[in-house]
Design a protein around this motif. Structure first.
Motif, PDB file in Angstrom:
ATOM      1  N   UNK A  71       0.824  -1.205   0.000  1.00  0.00           N
ATOM      2  CA  UNK A  71       0.000   0.000   0.000  1.00  0.00           C
ATOM      3  C   UNK A  71       0.866   1.265   0.000  1.00  0.00           C
ATOM      4  N   UNK A  72       1.987   1.232   0.702  1.00  0.00           N
ATOM      5  CA  UNK A  72       2.877   2.396   0.704  1.00  0.00           C
ATOM      6  C   UNK A  72       3.485   2.625  -0.672  1.00  0.00           C
ATOM      7  N   UNK A  73       3.882   1.540  -1.356  1.00  0.00           N
ATOM      8  CA  UNK A  73       4.406   1.670  -2.717  1.00  0.00           C
ATOM      9  C   UNK A  73       3.326   2.173  -3.664  1.00  0.00           C
ATOM     10  N   UNK A  74       2.100   1.711  -3.473  1.00  0.00           N
ATOM     11  CA  UNK A  74       0.990   2.164  -4.312  1.00  0.00           C
ATOM     12  C   UNK A  74       0.787   3.669  -4.183  1.00  0.00           C
ATOM     13  N   UNK A  78       1.130   6.375  -7.364  1.00  0.00           N
ATOM     14  CA  UNK A  78       0.106   7.329  -7.810  1.00  0.00           C
ATOM     15  C   UNK A  78       0.664   8.747  -7.822  1.00  0.00           C
ATOM     16  N   UNK A  79       1.599   9.028  -6.934  1.00  0.00           N
ATOM     17  CA  UNK A  79       2.186  10.361  -6.860  1.00  0.00           C
ATOM     18  C   UNK A  79       1.669  11.190  -5.717  1.00  0.00           C
ATOM     19  N   UNK A  80       0.933  10.565  -4.808  1.00  0.00           N
ATOM     20  CA  UNK A  80       0.408  11.263  -3.635  1.00  0.00           C
ATOM     21  C   UNK A  80       1.368  11.092  -2.466  1.00  0.00           C
ATOM     22  N   UNK A 191       2.761  -2.975  -9.760  1.00  0.00           N
ATOM     23  CA  UNK A 191       1.782  -1.899  -9.580  1.00  0.00           C
ATOM     24  C   UNK A 191       2.312  -0.590 -10.157  1.00  0.00           C
ATOM     25  N   UNK A 192       3.621  -0.385 -10.070  1.00  0.00           N
ATOM     26  CA  UNK A 192       4.230   0.870 -10.512  1.00  0.00           C
ATOM     27  C   UNK A 192       4.177   1.031 -12.027  1.00  0.00           C
ATOM     28  N   UNK A 193       4.199  -0.075 -12.776  1.00  0.00           N
ATOM     29  CA  UNK A 193       4.353  -0.001 -14.232  1.00  0.00           C
ATOM     30  C   UNK A 193       3.251   0.803 -14.929  1.00  0.00           C
ATOM     31  N   UNK A 194       1.960   0.539 -14.687  1.00  0.00           N
ATOM     32  CA  UNK A 194       0.938   1.337 -15.411  1.00  0.00           C
ATOM     33  C   UNK A 194       1.002   2.824 -15.097  1.00  0.00           C
ATOM     34  N   UNK A 195       1.313   3.186 -13.863  1.00  0.00           N
ATOM     35  CA  UNK A 195       1.422   4.605 -13.520  1.00  0.00           C
ATOM     36  C   UNK A 195       2.660   5.224 -14.159  1.00  0.00           C
ATOM     37  N   UNK A 196       3.732   4.441 -14.278  1.00  0.00           N
ATOM     38  CA  UNK A 196       4.921   4.943 -14.961  1.00  0.00           C
ATOM     39  C   UNK A 196       4.643   5.199 -16.438  1.00  0.00           C
ATOM     40  N   UNK A 214       6.151  22.940 -17.761  1.00  0.00           N
ATOM     41  CA  UNK A 214       5.046  22.391 -16.973  1.00  0.00           C
ATOM     42  C   UNK A 214       5.495  21.071 -16.355  1.00  0.00           C
ATOM     43  N   UNK A 215       5.375  20.903 -15.044  1.00  0.00           N
ATOM     44  CA  UNK A 215       5.796  19.637 -14.415  1.00  0.00           C
ATOM     45  C   UNK A 215       4.934  18.472 -14.894  1.00  0.00           C
ATOM     46  N   UNK A 216       5.521  17.444 -15.497  1.00  0.00           N
ATOM     47  CA  UNK A 216       4.719  16.300 -15.971  1.00  0.00           C
ATOM     48  C   UNK A 216       3.977  15.585 -14.841  1.00  0.00           C
ATOM     49  N   UNK A 217       4.594  15.527 -13.646  1.00  0.00           N
ATOM     50  CA  UNK A 217       3.951  14.825 -12.532  1.00  0.00           C
ATOM     51  C   UNK A 217       2.649  15.508 -12.127  1.00  0.00           C
TER      52      UNK A 217
END
Length: 246
Positions: A71-74, A78-80, A191-196, A214-217
């Motif tokens: 959950x922490x990696x998730x 996401x970037x939150x 889990x990281x791959x689709x968000x990357x 413009x920051x992409x994130x």
């Protein structure tokens, strides 16, 4: 009955985990029969210390480290940074841990703790019966190579542990925790791959439009949140994590 189990089980499990340091036959001294006042005070201090460490010791023998790490990696994927907060992540991980570990808790209660509270079983036997379901659970999730590596660090255990017969608690628990963390990072990578991919697509679009400042994130965050919400991500990930234990 279940409420009594939830209160007394961590204490007796802490005693069982501490039995790797103190022999099981010495647990009978906890009643303080025929010992001095100083001995009784030291025993009382040890019991209070075990009660304080009981929640942590109980967590070490469950699936909580794996779930809370994923959950922490998730959240990072996401970037939150602060949403959901740490307290909420820990609470969800604890609820899912109870869901997974409920059969183990119930078996430990029925086979060890309940007979002990009814004075039908001595403390030494109750400790062994309480820890047995947790030992079976940890052995099923522990990587044999990690278990053998931890055994090699201690003389006298390397000949027993590779056969997965009955490793000492002081070897099994660290090997279990390391195995769970390794599995959590593997799941976190997937889990990281689709968000990357979303980050890369947004960055490429911004570069092609000449919006390099413009920051992409910042731009990718709403798309990642929408993707995660539409896919019902929390339910899917929770179901996948829980299904891995059954």
């Amino acid at each position: 009955m279940r409420s009594r189990a939830s209160i007394a089980l961590p204490v007796l499990l802490a005693v069982s985990l501490a039995a790797g340091v103190a022999p099981a036959q010495d647990l009978s001294l906890a009643l303080g029969e025929d010992v001095s006042l100083t001995g009784l005070s030291l025993q009382l201090f040890a019991v209070v210390a075990l009660i304080g460490f009981a929640p942590g010791l109980l967590i070490m023998a469950t699936c909580f480290p794996f779930i809370v790490t994923v959950f922490s990696i998730l959240r990072q994927a996401i970037g939150l940074q602060q949403s959901p907060p740490n307290m909420l992540i820990i609470s969800v991980a604890l609820v899912l841990t109870y869901y997974v570990m409920d059969p183990v808790f119930l078996e430990a209660w029925q086979n060890g703790l309940q007979p002990f509270l009814r004075d039908e079983m001595p403390a030494e036997t109750a400790v062994a019966e309480v820890f047995e379901p947790f030992r079976v659970f940890m052995m099923a999730r522990t990587d044999p190579e990690t278990l053998a590596s931890m055994a090699d660090l201690r003389a006298g255990t390397s000949a027993v542990v590779p056969s997965l017969a009955d490793p000492p608690k002081s070897v099994l628990i660290p090997a279990f925790l390391l195995s769970e963390m390794s599995n959590a990072f593997q799941v976190g990578f997937l889990i990281f791959l689709p968000f990357l991919i979303i980050d890369l697509v947004v960055a490429a679009v911004l570069m092609s439009m000449g919006m390099m400042m413009v920051p992409p994130a910042l731009v990718a965050l709403p798309f990642k949140l929408a993707f995660f919400a539409v896919a019902n991500g929390w339910t899917l990930i929770s179901q996948s994590l829980v299904a891995g234990y059954f």
